[in-house]
Scaffold this active site. Structure first.
Site, short mmCIF file in Angstrom:
data_model
loop_
_atom_site.label_atom_id
_atom_site.label_comp_id
_atom_site.label_asym_id
_atom_site.label_seq_id
_atom_site.Cartn_x
_atom_site.Cartn_y
_atom_site.Cartn_z
N GLY A 1 0.83 -1.20 0.00
CA GLY A 1 0.00 0.00 0.00
C GLY A 1 0.86 1.24 0.00
O GLY A 1 1.22 1.77 1.04
N HIS B 1 -8.00 -2.33 3.30
CA HIS B 1 -8.37 -2.39 4.71
C HIS B 1 -9.64 -3.20 4.97
O HIS B 1 -10.09 -3.30 6.10
CB HIS B 1 -8.53 -0.98 5.28
N1 SAH Z 1 0.86 4.06 2.70
C1 SAH Z 1 0.11 5.06 1.95
C2 SAH Z 1 -1.39 4.84 1.95
C3 SAH Z 1 -1.84 3.52 1.36
S1 SAH Z 1 -3.55 3.54 0.90
C4 SAH Z 1 0.49 6.47 2.42
O1 SAH Z 1 1.45 6.62 3.18
O2 SAH Z 1 -0.18 7.42 2.03
C5 SAH Z 1 -3.79 1.85 0.44
C6 SAH Z 1 -3.17 1.46 -0.87
O3 SAH Z 1 -3.29 0.03 -0.96
C7 SAH Z 1 -3.85 2.01 -2.13
O4 SAH Z 1 -2.94 2.78 -2.87
C8 SAH Z 1 -4.30 0.77 -2.91
O5 SAH Z 1 -4.12 0.86 -4.32
C9 SAH Z 1 -3.42 -0.32 -2.33
N2 SAH Z 1 -4.00 -1.66 -2.45
C10 SAH Z 1 -5.20 -2.07 -2.01
N3 SAH Z 1 -5.40 -3.36 -2.30
C11 SAH Z 1 -4.29 -3.79 -2.97
C12 SAH Z 1 -3.89 -5.05 -3.55
N4 SAH Z 1 -4.68 -6.12 -3.51
N5 SAH Z 1 -2.69 -5.13 -4.16
C13 SAH Z 1 -1.87 -4.03 -4.20
N6 SAH Z 1 -2.20 -2.83 -3.66
C14 SAH Z 1 -3.38 -2.72 -3.06
MG MG Z 2 -2.98 3.73 6.46
#
Ligand code: SAH
Ligand code: MG
Length: 209
Positions: free
Chosen positions: A42, A140
């Protein structure tokens, strides 16, 4: 943290409050110098990748930043965390990869932060490398969150760190799944809590099973 990198991290778009970002960075500094890589699930626009990537640079290792860059359920149109300008108008879907790439470039961290663009369980099925640090901040929902745990936590090496974001013991503060992962890790008997800052939890795997 290097003040210039800290400024980049704080200016980057995303979901990581400054105090939790610094805690992320400080935890990542605890990995062995020149050891196994770190991996985050993520990355979104690269905010947490700067906090972790700065530590990867300091510890002579790398951060793999895994994201399909299409956004989580809660980032889609109509959901709470949607940012319309991140939609690629030609494709009609979210694409955070250009923003991520720019963030990492501007911070000067391209040698230390390596994007893995793909679906977490699909990449995980082929992964074979022990991790000094795993940061879970992907989907999430219950299903994606527990699947990330099943897929990636086994790769945290003995003595390695497991970091989980958006852990809310009180349901009034946020969704359950990240908190459930945190409990799973503690209940497994393999991990002990080292630190809690806001919704960030830092756990360490025992050196012997
Ligand atoms: N760490 C980041 C926030 C992450 S938000 C920050 O510091 O701002 C969650 C992210 O998880 C999103 O970009 C989404 O595309 C990714 N995500 C969700 N499900 C996923 C999956 N199955 N495989 C890869 N990425 C995923
Ligand atoms: Mg987060």
């Amino acid at each position: 943290m290097d003040p210039a990198l800290q400024r980049h991290a704080e200016a980057a778009r995303g979901f990581m409050p400054p105090d939790e970002g610094l805690a992320l960075h400080d935890a990542a500094l605890l990995v062995p110098d020149g050891g196994s890589p770190m991996l985050e699930i993520g990355s979104y626009c690269g905010k947490s990748a700067i906090y972790l990537g700065a530590a990867a640079r300091a510890r002579h290792t790398v951060l793999f930043a895994l994201d399909h860059h299409r956004g989580s359920e809660e980032n889609q149109p109509g959901w709470e965390w949607h940012e319309p300008d991140l939609v690629d108008p030609e494709v009609g879907r979210i694409d955070t990869l250009p923003r991520f790439r720019r963030t990492v470039h501007d911070a000067g961290l391209e040698p230390h932060v390596i994007a893995l663009v793909g679906d977490s369980p699909t990449v995980g099925r082929h992964w074979r490398t022990p991790l000094a640090l795993l940061f879970i901040d992907g989907g999430h929902g219950a299903e994606p969150a527990h699947r990330d745990y099943d897929t990636w936590v086994p790769w945290v090496e003995p003595g390695g760190l497991l970091l989980i974001h958006d852990v809310f013991p009180d349901p009034a503060d946020g969704g359950r799944p990240p908190y459930e992962l945190y409990l799973r890790a503690l209940d497994s008997g393999s991990f002990a809590e080292e630190r809690a800052v806001g919704s960030l939890r830092v756990l360490r795997r025992a050196t012997r099973p």
